[in-house]
Structure formats: structure tokens, C-alpha cells
Design a protein around this motif. Structure first.
Motif, mmCIF file in Angstrom:
data_model
loop_
_atom_site.group_PDB
_atom_site.id
_atom_site.type_symbol
_atom_site.label_atom_id
_atom_site.label_comp_id
_atom_site.label_asym_id
_atom_site.label_seq_id
_atom_site.Cartn_x
_atom_site.Cartn_y
_atom_site.Cartn_z
ATOM 1 N N TRP A 84 5.328 -1.679 2.770
ATOM 2 C CA TRP A 84 3.932 -2.093 2.860
ATOM 3 C C TRP A 84 3.575 -2.635 4.238
ATOM 4 O O TRP A 84 2.420 -2.990 4.468
ATOM 5 C CB TRP A 84 3.631 -3.168 1.815
ATOM 6 C CG TRP A 84 3.656 -2.669 0.407
ATOM 7 C CD1 TRP A 84 3.907 -1.407 -0.021
ATOM 8 C CD2 TRP A 84 3.419 -3.441 -0.771
ATOM 9 N NE1 TRP A 84 3.878 -1.326 -1.384
ATOM 10 C CE2 TRP A 84 3.567 -2.573 -1.879
ATOM 11 C CE3 TRP A 84 3.110 -4.765 -1.010
ATOM 12 C CZ2 TRP A 84 3.405 -2.990 -3.191
ATOM 13 C CZ3 TRP A 84 2.947 -5.186 -2.307
ATOM 14 C CH2 TRP A 84 3.090 -4.313 -3.396
ATOM 15 N N CYS A 144 6.012 8.030 0.513
ATOM 16 C CA CYS A 144 5.052 8.251 1.592
ATOM 17 C C CYS A 144 5.734 8.170 2.953
ATOM 18 O O CYS A 144 5.418 8.951 3.859
ATOM 19 C CB CYS A 144 3.932 7.210 1.505
ATOM 20 S SG CYS A 144 2.824 7.415 0.092
ATOM 21 N N TRP A 165 -2.022 4.753 2.301
ATOM 22 C CA TRP A 165 -0.878 4.086 2.930
ATOM 23 C C TRP A 165 -0.990 4.154 4.455
ATOM 24 O O TRP A 165 -0.757 3.143 5.137
ATOM 25 C CB TRP A 165 0.400 4.749 2.441
ATOM 26 C CG TRP A 165 1.662 4.212 3.025
ATOM 27 C CD1 TRP A 165 2.300 3.055 2.683
ATOM 28 C CD2 TRP A 165 2.449 4.813 4.069
ATOM 29 N NE1 TRP A 165 3.436 2.898 3.433
ATOM 30 C CE2 TRP A 165 3.553 3.959 4.297
ATOM 31 C CE3 TRP A 165 2.332 5.975 4.806
ATOM 32 C CZ2 TRP A 165 4.523 4.246 5.247
ATOM 33 C CZ3 TRP A 165 3.295 6.262 5.752
ATOM 34 C CH2 TRP A 165 4.386 5.411 5.965
ATOM 35 N N ASN A 179 -2.847 8.701 -2.274
ATOM 36 C CA ASN A 179 -2.064 7.501 -2.003
ATOM 37 C C ASN A 179 -1.481 7.526 -0.592
ATOM 38 O O ASN A 179 -1.401 6.493 0.083
ATOM 39 C CB ASN A 179 -0.940 7.375 -3.033
ATOM 40 C CG ASN A 179 -0.165 6.077 -2.892
ATOM 41 O OD1 ASN A 179 -0.742 5.004 -2.925
ATOM 42 N ND2 ASN A 179 1.143 6.171 -2.708
ATOM 43 N N TYR A 180 -1.066 8.707 -0.124
ATOM 44 C CA TYR A 180 -0.488 8.800 1.220
ATOM 45 C C TYR A 180 -1.518 8.437 2.290
ATOM 46 O O TYR A 180 -1.205 7.709 3.251
ATOM 47 C CB TYR A 180 0.040 10.210 1.447
ATOM 48 C CG TYR A 180 0.433 10.489 2.873
ATOM 49 C CD1 TYR A 180 1.524 9.844 3.450
ATOM 50 C CD2 TYR A 180 -0.291 11.386 3.652
ATOM 51 C CE1 TYR A 180 1.882 10.092 4.765
ATOM 52 C CE2 TYR A 180 0.065 11.641 4.965
ATOM 53 C CZ TYR A 180 1.149 10.984 5.513
ATOM 54 O OH TYR A 180 1.502 11.218 6.817
ATOM 55 N N GLU A 235 5.422 4.181 -2.100
ATOM 56 C CA GLU A 235 5.268 4.021 -0.652
ATOM 57 C C GLU A 235 6.515 4.475 0.100
ATOM 58 O O GLU A 235 6.420 4.905 1.249
ATOM 59 C CB GLU A 235 4.950 2.563 -0.312
ATOM 60 C CG GLU A 235 3.505 2.174 -0.525
ATOM 61 C CD GLU A 235 3.092 2.199 -1.990
ATOM 62 O OE1 GLU A 235 2.012 2.706 -2.296
ATOM 63 O OE2 GLU A 235 3.861 1.705 -2.831
#
Length: 568
Positions: free
Chosen positions: A422, A346, A298, A294-295, A343
Motif C-alpha cells: 500500500w 498488482c 493502486w 483495482n490496478y 495489491e
């Protein structure tokens, strides 16, 4: 403590007038014996547990332990404000009154201090020394329990000796020092006993466990903080704790988590890795791939380079990978409710991983010419300076929601706060975090405003804003209403043209009439389209009118003329 003057009996009698008050019910003897203590008095539970344990061997020592527990209870909650504290005090006091004379008559020594010292020496010799000198395999849980019991007995012994002005024997003090050292080693654990004395445990002899532990213990080249006392068996998680201020228990949990994670992936590799205590590089790569999926997405979405930079020296690559993985797990383990904002995690990891890279590279700050240090350093710095700041925003927004009664556009939930990360606008928060940024601000309510209230700064919603209206009932269930109307039409046609036989509905005339439901469906869709068009046109006209009025604020006479032409 006990009291500075007088015997325990006198101290006991002096408190009877203060604590023996009538209440609505008492604790039963069974509840007291099972050590069910109020939640505010959890610190005295080990004392009562030791009292129950040694009661058969020496009732007077058990009585002194319970008396010490009563004094500690009164010290922790002198006015009995906690739930169930008053009833617990009364039950404990009644038992002390009942057991004082029998235990006093059965005492071996002349004074309680000598009785406690004699029993402590007996317990230390019979359990601790015997277990340590035993050639047979000793259960770690049994040894840990013996050290904890000895620690409680010494605490009570010290209190009794201080009350009777008797010094503790030097032999007992030396024995207790060794017990205290072992007590710090035998800490509670989940699956893996990672203390040095547990190296011979069965689970610690698995090759995959040994390989993961050996890899984590590689702290070669890590710059420890000045004045930091490095442990003999310190690993990379201890270094991360010292540099970034993670909590002690979080480090212990994530150390066990990471070892088991690496060992699980290591043993599943094919072909099988060597039996040598060396972590398979494929296992570490697979763990990194899963954790940072996921990182990396992102970073790609925001067109930013990730902070996962590996050294050119091959011998340092595995250590750097383990540092990146351990740092992420420590952040995740201490994030609490931030886990609902992936996020946001992150963003935090992106900056902390870059800080760690600068620390290992020995970068120098251009402002003061000194080596770069983390933005937040100190005991529990990550929790107090990072997690708490985001959590305060969540708590304030939750209060503004008024238990979900406020409009969705007037407060931010977890998704709204996470959507801020985001876009590249999130990097305006900086690192260390800017406390005065709009993201951390919440509008001042009218009941909170003072004479000179500050200007409201609120980032508000980022993307989706839910509008609650009664039209949602029609919009969400229009297909269901259409289906019901069409079914009603078809049943009415069959009932009108049928003669009671189910096969009549398949007749040609009846079937042609039933097919008219498609015409009805078209009419209903046309009506829905007209309704939506009228509503949207009305809303657009209101929007254009509001924008037009905003542009004519400086010309009030034109506003009045516009209203006269179009609304009268």
C-alpha cells in the motif's frame, strides 16, 4: 515392465511369495471392479478401465492389462507404503490367479504377444479407422476415448513383446504414431474444444466464439524466443507462455476463460455487432475496464503511472489490449494463495506488463547492449521464481503463528503482507525480486538459532497491530452492559410501583421515575470515561518512562535516581 526372462505366468508365480501376506481385510470384488484405486496409484486407473472395457471382447487381453497394472503398481510402490496399496495388490493378485487358466485356454493365438497384436489391429480398424472414415457426425468424446484406449493397449502390447523378445510390427508402429499425434490434440477441456478437429462442433460455430478465437490468434509482429517451435495454431497466450514461463494447464484454462469472457461481453453489445468473425472493440474495452479497475486505483494511490501503454498504430491496439488482459489472467490463474493479496498481484503485474512493453518495443539493455529479456524465463519460471517466493513467506509466518496462539504483533497474516504494497516502499523489492529484502525475511526462532545466527531482518507490521487484552471484553460490550443495567432499573421501578396491571407503568408518577434511567446512563458514561482516562494515562506514563529510559541507557546512575524519586 513385465520381466526380462520367462513367461507372464512365471513372473506371476515368482511374485506370489513376495506379495501374498495376511492383512486386516481385503478389497471387495465390487470395489475392485469399479476401479477404486488408492490415491498414490492413479496412473494405473486408465489401464484397469481399458481392461474392463475389452473384457467382453477378449478376456485374455483384459487379463494382460490387469497383469501389467499389477507390475506397474509394484513398481510405483514396491513396499506397499501407501494407504490401501497392500489390500489393492492382494485383491488384484487374487483375481489374476483366478482368471489366468480360463483366459489362457480361451486364447486364439499361441502366444500372448501375438494375441495382443491381433487385438490391437482389430481395435484400431473397428473403432479408430471406422470413426475417421465415417461420413456421419462423430462425437468428439467417443473419438477421444478410442484414442486413449488404443494408447493403453499399445503400452501393454509393447511390454508383452519386450518380455517375449518379439518385435512390434511396422504397421502397428505406424498406426500408433498417428494415434499418439491425435491423443495430443484431443486433450481434456471444460467447455470449448479448441483443437483443430473440433471446428465443426456446435459451440464452436457461434459468431462470438469465432470472433474471440480469431482475435487471439493474431500473433503478427510478436518476437518469439530463439529456438522456440511455434505451433501451427499458436495464439498470444502461447507467446506469453514462451516468454514468461507460465504453466501449460494454466494457459489452457485461461485461454478458454478469456474466449468465453470476450464472447459473453461481445454478444451483449448494443447495437448488435456484425456477424463477421471480428471482435467488437467495445467488448474488449469493457473487459479491460473491469479487470484493471483495482490496478489503476493502486497506481493512482501510489502516484505511479500504469504499465498499460498502447501503441500509436491503430492496427496493433487490439492485439496489445488482448496481451495485457491475457497476461493479467495468466498471473491471476497461477497466483494460488496470492489471490488473497490483490495489491501484491498488482505489483507483480505492474512489472511484468512493463517487461512485455519493452519486449514489444524492442528495447535494448544499457548494460550489455542486447535486447531486453524477461527477468524470469524458462519452464514454469513464474511459479518457481515468483509465486513460490511469496508463498514461502506465508508458510513461514503461518508456522510462527503457532495455530493462532502467538501474539498478533509477532507474525504477519495475509492482510499484513498485503499492506506492505500500500506504500511506495514496496518498490524497493525491485524486479527481479531481491531475495535478501526484509520483506522476505522471518525472525529466527530461538530453537533455530545456531552458534552464529544471522541478524534478524523482519519488516514486521505495517499499519494495524491488534493488542489482545481482557479490556476488550469491557470495551466491546460496554453498550450491552449499560443496556442491561438500564432495563433492570426500569423493570424494578415498574414492579415496585405497579399493581399487577400493565397500564400502571403509564401513570404519571411511575413514568417520571422510569425516566430516571437517563440519569443512570449519564453516570455510567461518566464512569466509563474516567476509567478510560485512568487507563490511558497509565499507559502513556509507561510509554514516556520507557522512552526516557532508552535515552538514559548511557547514564545508569540517572536511571537509578529516577526510579528512587518516582517509584519509592
Amino acid at each position: 515392465m513385465f520381466t526380462s526372462r520367462g513367461s507372464p505366468d512365471q513372473a506371476h508365480n515368482s511374485r506370489r511369495r513376495l506379495t501374498r501376506t495376511q492383512t486386516s481385510g481385503n478389497l471387495s470384488e465390487t470395489a475392485f471392479d469399479s476401479e477404486i484405486v488408492p490415491s498414490s496409484l492413479v496412473k494405473i486407473a486408465p489401464i484397469l478401465r481399458v481392461a474392463n472395457e475389452v473384457e467382453n471382447a477378449n478376456p485374455r487381453v483384459a487379463y494382460l492389462c490387469r497383469f501389467y497394472a499389477f507390475i506397474e503398481t509394484h513398481r510405483l510402490d514396491p513396499i506397499s507404503s501407501g494407504r490401501g496399496v497392500r489390500q489393492f495388490k492382494i485383491a488384484l493378485l487374487q483375481r489374476l490367479e483366478r482368471e489366468n487358466d480360463p483366459t489362457l485356454n480361451g486364447r486364439v493365438e499361441k502366444r500372448d504377444a501375438h494375441e495382443m497384436q491381433s487385438f490391437y489391429q482389430h481395435y484400431h480398424k473397428k473403432y479408430i479407422q471406422a470413426l475417421n472414415n465415417s461420413t456421419a457426425k462423430v462425437d468428439r468424446a467417443q473419438l477421444s476415448k478410442a484414442y486413449q484406449t488404443a494408447g493403453v493397449l499399445f503400452e501393454v502390447l509393447k511390454a508383452v513383446n519386450m518380455e517375449q523378445s518379439i518385435e512390434v510390427d511396422r504397421e502397428i508402429l505406424e498406426a500408433q504414431n498417428k494415434v499418439a499425434e491425435k491423443t495430443q490434440i484431443y486433450v481434456p477441456y471444460n467447455i470449448l474444444p479448441l483443437d483443430p478437429d473440433s471446428a465443426n462442433q456446435a459451440i464452436m460455430r457461434f459468431p462470438e466464439i469465432q470472433a474471440a478465437i480469431y482475435a487471439l490468434c493474431n500473433t503478427r509482429g510478436l518476437p518469439w524466443p530463439e529456438g522456440h517451435k511455434k505451433k501451427r495454431d499458436g495464439d498470444i497466450l502461447d507467446w506469453l507462455q514462451a516468454m514468461f514461463g507460465f504453466q501449460k494447464d494454466n494457459v489452457a484454462n485461461q485461454r478458454e476463460h478469456l474466449i468465453l469472457l470476450l464472447a459473453n461481453v461481445h454478444i451483449r453489445q448494443f447495437p448488435k455487432p456484425d456477424q463477421q468473425p471480428k471482435l467488437d472493440e467495445r467488448a474488449l474495452t469493457e473487459v479491460m475496464k473491469k479487470l484493471f479497475k483495482n490496478y489503476k486505483k493502486w497506481c493512482k494511490f501510489l502516484h505511479r503511472k500504469s504499465s498499460l501503454w498502447l501503441p500509436t498504430i491503430q492496427q496493433e491496439v487490439q492485439q496489445r489490449k488482448l496481451l495485457y488482459v491475457a497476461l493479467y489472467l495468466l498471473i491471476w490463474g497461477e497466483a494460488a494463495n496470492l489471490r488473497f493479496m490483490p495489491e501484491c498481484i498488482c505489483y507483480i503485474y505492474h512489472h511484468m506488463a512493463f517487461e512485455m512493453y519493452e519486449l514489444l518495443a524492442g528495447s535494448v539493455s544499457p548494460t550489455n547492449g542486447m535486447c531486453v529479456k524477461p527477468a524470469y524465463i524458462g519452464k514454469e519460471a513464474f511459479l518457481n521464481e515468483v509465486v513460490a517466493r511469496f508463498y514461502d513467506v506465508m508458510a513461514k509466518e503461518a508456522r510462527r503463528s503457532k495455530q493462532g496462539k502467538s501474539k498478533h504483533s509477532q507474525w504477519r497474516n495475509y492482510d499484513d503482507l498485503n499492506e506492505f504494497f500500500w506504500s511506495t516502499d514496496c518498490f524497493r523489492l525491485g524486479w527481479p525480486l531481491h531475495k535478501d529484502d526484509d520483506f522476505f525475511q522471518v525472525p529466527v526462532e530461538h530453537w533455530e538459532k545456531k552458534e552464529n545466527p544471522p541478524r534478524d531482518q523482519w519488516s514486521g507490521k505495517v499499519n494495524f497491530v491488534e493488542i489482545r487484552t481482557f479490556w476488550h471484553i469491557f470495551r466491546s460490550f460496554d453498550r450491552m452492559w449499560t443496556f442491561f443495567i438500564l432495563c433492570l432499573q426500569a423493570m424494578m421501578i415498574v414492579a415496585w410501583n405497579g399493581s399487577g396491571d400493565l397500564t400502571a407503568m403509564f401513570a404519571s408518577d411511575t413514568l417520571k421515575k422510569v425516566l430516571s434511567i437517563f440519569i443512570t446512563a449519564s453516570i455510567l458514561k461518566l464512569g466509563r470515561g474516567i476509567i478510560f482516562y485512568l487507563i490511558s494515562s497509565y499507559l502513556c506514563s509507561l510509554l514516556l518512562y520507557s522512552q526516557f529510559l532508552m535515552n538514559l541507557e548511557k547514564c545508569p546512575f540517572l536511571v537509578d535516581a529516577f526510579r528512587l524519586l518516582f517509584f519509592q
